[in-house]
Write a protein that holds these residues in place. Structure first.
Motif, short mmCIF file in Angstrom:
data_model
loop_
_atom_site.label_atom_id
_atom_site.label_comp_id
_atom_site.label_asym_id
_atom_site.label_seq_id
_atom_site.Cartn_x
_atom_site.Cartn_y
_atom_site.Cartn_z
N GLY A 135 0.75 -1.10 -0.31
CA GLY A 135 -0.20 0.09 -0.05
C GLY A 135 0.83 1.37 -0.22
N ASP A 136 1.99 1.65 0.69
CA ASP A 136 2.45 2.81 0.09
C ASP A 136 3.20 2.91 -0.61
N ARG A 137 4.22 1.72 -1.07
CA ARG A 137 4.80 2.07 -2.48
C ARG A 137 3.12 2.20 -3.42
N LEU B 245 6.22 -8.26 -4.92
CA LEU B 245 5.58 -7.55 -4.58
C LEU B 245 6.52 -6.12 -3.55
N LYS B 246 7.84 -5.81 -3.23
CA LYS B 246 7.93 -5.78 -2.66
C LYS B 246 8.81 -4.77 -3.62
N THR B 247 9.38 -4.97 -4.33
CA THR B 247 10.26 -4.33 -5.56
C THR B 247 9.27 -3.78 -7.11
N ALA B 248 8.73 -4.26 -6.80
CA ALA B 248 7.93 -4.03 -8.94
C ALA B 248 6.24 -2.87 -8.10
N ASP B 249 6.27 -2.27 -9.19
CA ASP B 249 4.40 -1.80 -8.52
C ASP B 249 3.23 -2.46 -9.04
N VAL B 250 2.87 -3.98 -8.74
CA VAL B 250 1.94 -4.97 -8.60
C VAL B 250 0.92 -5.14 -7.97
#
Length: 304
Positions: free
Chosen positions: A182-184, A240-245
């Motif tokens: 959510g933050d990303r 999920l932590k390294t790409a906008d997916v």
């Protein structure tokens, strides 16, 4: 007498034990090591097995010894016979998980594993049990063969196509949920349909092509953009932590992942069907004290 004693006079029942270990190990050297005999003795036992059954039984491949159709056919019957004989000769009528060092093998996909395994390990340690739990990766397409060949003690999962001959017990029902950073992404909850369709998606699929999400969207005349796929549910965590997916997974897996990370769980923007997760086993294991304890242990872990 319904059994002719002469049928057994020239049969070494230890050959059946060798056959059982060969089915598991798929390698003559590994079988010899497991049985505590020489490789030459294991090879000789295989030669005797081939004469006994008038079949090659195992053929050499680059990955080891592959069972023939005949071997696959007789394996469940031999396994059942050995377990029945072992129960008569050796096994105690009561199974004590604290005193036993038995390793139980469970067939599960990694979404089920994410929910079940942490609780199982916690219970094993809290109750100071001597047994261990080993997970073998499985899915609805492979579970039946793993149970049949005896590679696992129990299968847990969504098993809609499982043969009626297997015993089955429903454990819980589940659905689907969305997981994302959510933050990303700057997204809250619940995730709206417009944002859901606008975001790139990571697909989790056995064949890497499409999933239930695409079928439900197409039924509504909608389509999402898939930019990558993985065959394992846990394989979605790092992307999920390294790409906008965004990823859509079984709800029980999303709950487990969200509970141990700062990823966000959201209800999906369209209705999804629910499904049942069951445990399944062979009829031959129904009354085995160790197997009865294992099924009770699974229920206990789910109730915590």
């Amino acid at each position: 007498m319904t059994i002719d004693e002469r049928d057994f006079r020239n049969v070494d029942l230890n050959l059946l034990v060798t056959f059982e270990v060969l089915m598991r190990e798929r390698h003559v050297t590994h079988t010899a090591h497991a049985l505590g005999i020489s490789q030459a003795a294991a090879s000789a036992a295989l030669a005797r097995l081939r004469r006994l059954f008038d079949d090659e039984l195992f053929t050499r491949t680059k990955d080891g010894m592959a069972p023939t159709p005949k071997a696959k056919e007789i394996a469940p019957r031999i396994r059942w016979a050995l377990r029945e004989l072992s129960g008569v000769l050796f096994e105690e009528p009561v199974f004590d998980p604290a005193a036993s060092d038995r390793a139980f093998v469970l067939a599960m996909s990694d979404d089920i594993e994410a929910r079940m395994l942490p609780r199982m390990l916690q219970h094993l340690q809290e109750q100071k049990l001597g047994v261990s739990v080993l997970v073998r990766q499985s899915n609805r397409y492979t579970a039946e063969s793993l149970i049949t060949e005896g590679s696992v003690d129990l299968a847990i999962g969504a098993l809609p196509g499982l043969a009626e001959s297997f015993h089955r017990e429903e454990l819980f029902t589940s659905g689907y949920a969305c997981l994302y950073d959510g933050d990303r992404l700057g997204l809250g909850t619940p995730l709206g349909l417009e944002d859901y369709l606008a975001m790139p998606h990571l697909l989790v699929s056995y064949d890497g092509r499409r999933g239930i999400v695409d079928e439900l969207l197409e039924a509504r005349g909608l389509r999402r953009r898939i930019i990558g796929s993985t065959t394992h549910f846990s394989g979605a965590l790092t992307p999920l932590k390294t790409a906008d997916v965004v990823v859509t997974l079984p709800r029980h897996a999303v709950q487990a992942f969200a509970a141990t990370t700062d990823l966000v769980l959201s209800e999906p923007p369209i209705p999804f069907p629910r499904f049942t997760v069951s445990m399944a086993w062979t009829p031959q294991r129904e009354n085995d004290p160790a197997q009865q304890w294992l099924r009770s242990f699974v229920r206990e872990c789910l109730g915590s």
